[in-house]
Design an enzyme around this catalytic site. Structure first.
Site, PDB file in Angstrom:
ATOM      1  N   ARG A  15       0.648  -8.798  13.899  1.00 23.38           N
ATOM      2  CA  ARG A  15       1.745  -7.942  14.354  1.00 23.38           C
ATOM      3  C   ARG A  15       1.320  -7.140  15.575  1.00 23.38           C
ATOM      4  NH1 ARG A  15       2.813  -4.890   8.756  1.00 23.38           N
ATOM      5  NH2 ARG A  15       0.546  -5.235   8.678  1.00 23.38           N
ATOM      6  N   LYS A  75      -1.567  -1.156  12.301  1.00 21.48           N
ATOM      7  CA  LYS A  75      -2.520  -0.822  11.244  1.00 21.48           C
ATOM      8  C   LYS A  75      -3.413   0.336  11.645  1.00 21.48           C
ATOM      9  CE  LYS A  75      -2.917  -2.476   7.860  1.00 21.48           C
ATOM     10  NZ  LYS A  75      -2.236  -2.036   6.595  1.00 21.48           N
ATOM     11  N   TYR A  94       0.644   3.089  10.903  1.00 16.88           N
ATOM     12  CA  TYR A  94       0.326   3.234   9.491  1.00 16.88           C
ATOM     13  C   TYR A  94      -1.100   3.749   9.396  1.00 16.88           C
ATOM     14  CZ  TYR A  94       4.427   0.490   8.076  1.00 16.88           C
ATOM     15  OH  TYR A  94       5.709   0.044   7.858  1.00 16.88           O
ATOM     16  N   HIS A  96      -2.467   5.288   6.028  1.00 15.40           N
ATOM     17  CA  HIS A  96      -2.951   5.085   4.654  1.00 15.40           C
ATOM     18  C   HIS A  96      -4.283   5.798   4.437  1.00 15.40           C
ATOM     19  CE1 HIS A  96       0.272   2.291   3.868  1.00 15.40           C
ATOM     20  NE2 HIS A  96      -0.077   1.531   4.885  1.00 15.40           N
ATOM     21  N   GLU A 118       4.038   5.871   7.158  1.00 18.00           N
ATOM     22  CA  GLU A 118       4.354   5.802   5.730  1.00 18.00           C
ATOM     23  C   GLU A 118       4.747   7.139   5.107  1.00 18.00           C
ATOM     24  OE1 GLU A 118      -0.172   6.360   5.864  1.00 18.00           O
ATOM     25  OE2 GLU A 118       1.332   5.274   7.009  1.00 18.00           O
ATOM     26  N   SER A 134       7.741  -2.778   3.223  1.00 18.35           N
ATOM     27  CA  SER A 134       7.771  -2.890   1.763  1.00 18.35           C
ATOM     28  C   SER A 134       8.678  -4.039   1.342  1.00 18.35           C
ATOM     29  CB  SER A 134       8.260  -1.578   1.142  1.00 18.35           C
ATOM     30  OG  SER A 134       7.343  -0.536   1.383  1.00 18.35           O
ATOM     31  N   SER A 220       7.865   3.007 -18.091  1.00 13.59           N
ATOM     32  CA  SER A 220       6.447   2.793 -17.835  1.00 13.59           C
ATOM     33  C   SER A 220       5.569   3.736 -18.650  1.00 13.59           C
ATOM     34  CB  SER A 220       6.155   2.972 -16.344  1.00 13.59           C
ATOM     35  OG  SER A 220       4.788   2.736 -16.073  1.00 13.59           O
ATOM     36  N   ASP A 270      -3.036  -1.120  -0.109  1.00 11.33           N
ATOM     37  CA  ASP A 270      -3.186  -0.236   1.048  1.00 11.33           C
ATOM     38  C   ASP A 270      -3.480   1.205   0.637  1.00 11.33           C
ATOM     39  OD1 ASP A 270      -2.950  -1.844   3.323  1.00 11.33           O
ATOM     40  OD2 ASP A 270      -0.788  -1.922   3.176  1.00 11.33           O
ATOM     41  N   LYS A 279      -9.652  -4.931  -5.036  1.00 11.04           N
ATOM     42  CA  LYS A 279     -10.432  -4.711  -3.817  1.00 11.04           C
ATOM     43  C   LYS A 279      -9.703  -5.461  -2.711  1.00 11.04           C
ATOM     44  CE  LYS A 279     -13.553  -8.637  -4.605  1.00 11.04           C
ATOM     45  NZ  LYS A 279     -14.948  -9.085  -4.773  1.00 11.04           N
ATOM     46  N   VAL A 298      -4.350  -8.874  -0.593  1.00 13.94           N
ATOM     47  CA  VAL A 298      -4.362  -8.814   0.870  1.00 13.94           C
ATOM     48  C   VAL A 298      -3.744  -7.494   1.326  1.00 13.94           C
ATOM     49  CG1 VAL A 298      -3.485  -9.865   2.989  1.00 13.94           C
ATOM     50  CG2 VAL A 298      -4.297 -11.303   1.111  1.00 13.94           C
TER      51      VAL A 298
END
Length: 370
Positions: A15, A75, A94, A96, A118, A134, A220, A270, A279, A298
């Site tokens: 991207r 990223k 982003y 994170h 985000e 998302s 949940s 992420d 991981k 990923v």
């Protein structure tokens, strides 16, 4: 303002933070645009497209970072990019941070103004810049999970929708937000049995109203998740705490009770992942096995469909980017209560409370710094 974008260096990330049309819009607003040579190739944008839009092509990332007041990325910066960040420079991408303390430390040390896609909000409290990715990740999670379930990939050898006379696969989606809903749609479309977990009864009511008998909604709790995983073929981790680390809802002990060759796709990777065994992996080697369960983790899933993802992402990020460029970051966040929570770091201060809590670091309210 001098605005630029660089070529992403994360493995298998295709991207780009700015399309040629975006560059044209920035130029139309009176800004100078700089693009690293080859930055758009992974999304099928040639340097000539950017030049035609009024941008200047620079040979290296170092020149972009050294030249621009604001760098627009996709990223989070990797370690080799840390030294390129400059004090008072705006980084719009982003971030994170809750999953990356070294990056958090680097941005604080270099006093970067970090604006995270985000954590920007909309008038309804939603996450408009996270939503498009998302949606992509949610749909890809089922696509990737279906592939991982194939026997040559290490899976159980199960077809999600089955065929007449055979059982359909059981798909468990943990989280009923944007990722979860997108995953649900794909799994339902492929004919699987779908169970969705969430801890918000209003969300479960909405999902039940829309999809009715096509899904099973469950509240949940740890025991309910554990029980559902025992019969699951494919599990989609779609949990999100905005700005913070994802809770570990899939315990290591649960895996021992799951079917051999079942698959977990952890879209929350992420933010550290919602499985204790998660991981981060890459597109060239996306899976690993723990206790007989295949994990697909990923961390940049939308990068696999880079053209779709780049258009979807930049459709959402452009308006805020133009506002920052036109007004300057400080005036922009003073005038837009939705943009303000996007500021995660500011001149050496950590201004995202969830990240500060996760790392036990000092939090500073951005309003006290303006």
């Amino acid at each position: 303002m001098k605005v630029g974008t660089v070529k992403e260096i994360k493995r298998y990330e295709f991207r780009v933070g700015m399309t040629p049309m975006n560059a044209k819009d920035y130029v139309a607003h009176g800004h100078e645009v700089f693009v690293q040579k080859g930055a758009g190739e992974g999304s099928s944008f040639a340097d000539e497209d950017y030049i035609a839009a009024g941008a200047t092509i620079l040979p290296t990332a170092e020149e972009i970072w050294a030249t621009c007041d604001m760098v627009v990325k996709v990223k989070e910066p990797l370690a080799e990019e840390y030294p390129l960040m400059r004090e008072d420079q705006i980084l719009y991408t982003y971030l994170h941070l809750a999953a990356d303390k070294p990056l958090t430390d680097a941005m604080l040390q270099r006093k970067v103004k970090g604006v995270a896609y985000e954590t920007i909000r909309d008038n309804r409290g939603g996450l408009p810049l996270l939503k498009p990715m998302s949606e992509v990740a949610g749909k890809l999670s089922v696509q990737a999970g279906a592939k991982a379930l194939e026997k040559p990939q290490g899976g159980r050898g199960v077809l999600l929708g089955g065929v007449p006379g055979t059982k359909k696969a059981n798909v468990v989606v943990i989280g009923g937000g944007v990722v979860g809903k997108s995953a649900m749609k794909m799994a339902i479309g492929l004919g699987a049995n779908v169970t969705v977990f969430d801890n918000n009864l209003d969300t479960l009511t909405y999902l039940d109203d829309v999809w009715g008998h096509e899904i099973q909604t469950l509240y949940s709790t740890p025991s309910a998740i554990e029980a559902a995983l025992m019969d699951a073929d494919l599990v989609i981790g779609a949990v999100l705490i905005p700005g913070g680390a994802a809770p570990k809802l899939i315990k290591r002990d649960y895996l021992k009770k799951m079917k051999a060759g079942s698959v977990i796709v952890d879209v929350a990777v992420d933010q550290g992942g919602c499985a204790e065994t998660t991981k981060a992996t890459y597109h060239d080697d996306p899976t690993f096995v723990v206790d007989g369960v295949v994990h697909y983790c990923v961390a940049n899933m939308p990068g696999a469909v880079s053209m779709t993802s780049t258009y979807a992402l930049t459709n959402a990020t452009l308006a805020y980017g133009l506002k920052i460029a036109d007004m300057g970051l400080e005036a922009a966040i003073k005038g837009d209560k939705n943009l303000l929570p996007g500021v995660n770091t500011y001149k050496g201060h950590l201004t995202e409370e969830a990240v500060a809590k996760d790392f036990g670091m000092e939090y500073t309210d951005i309003n006290t710094l303006l």
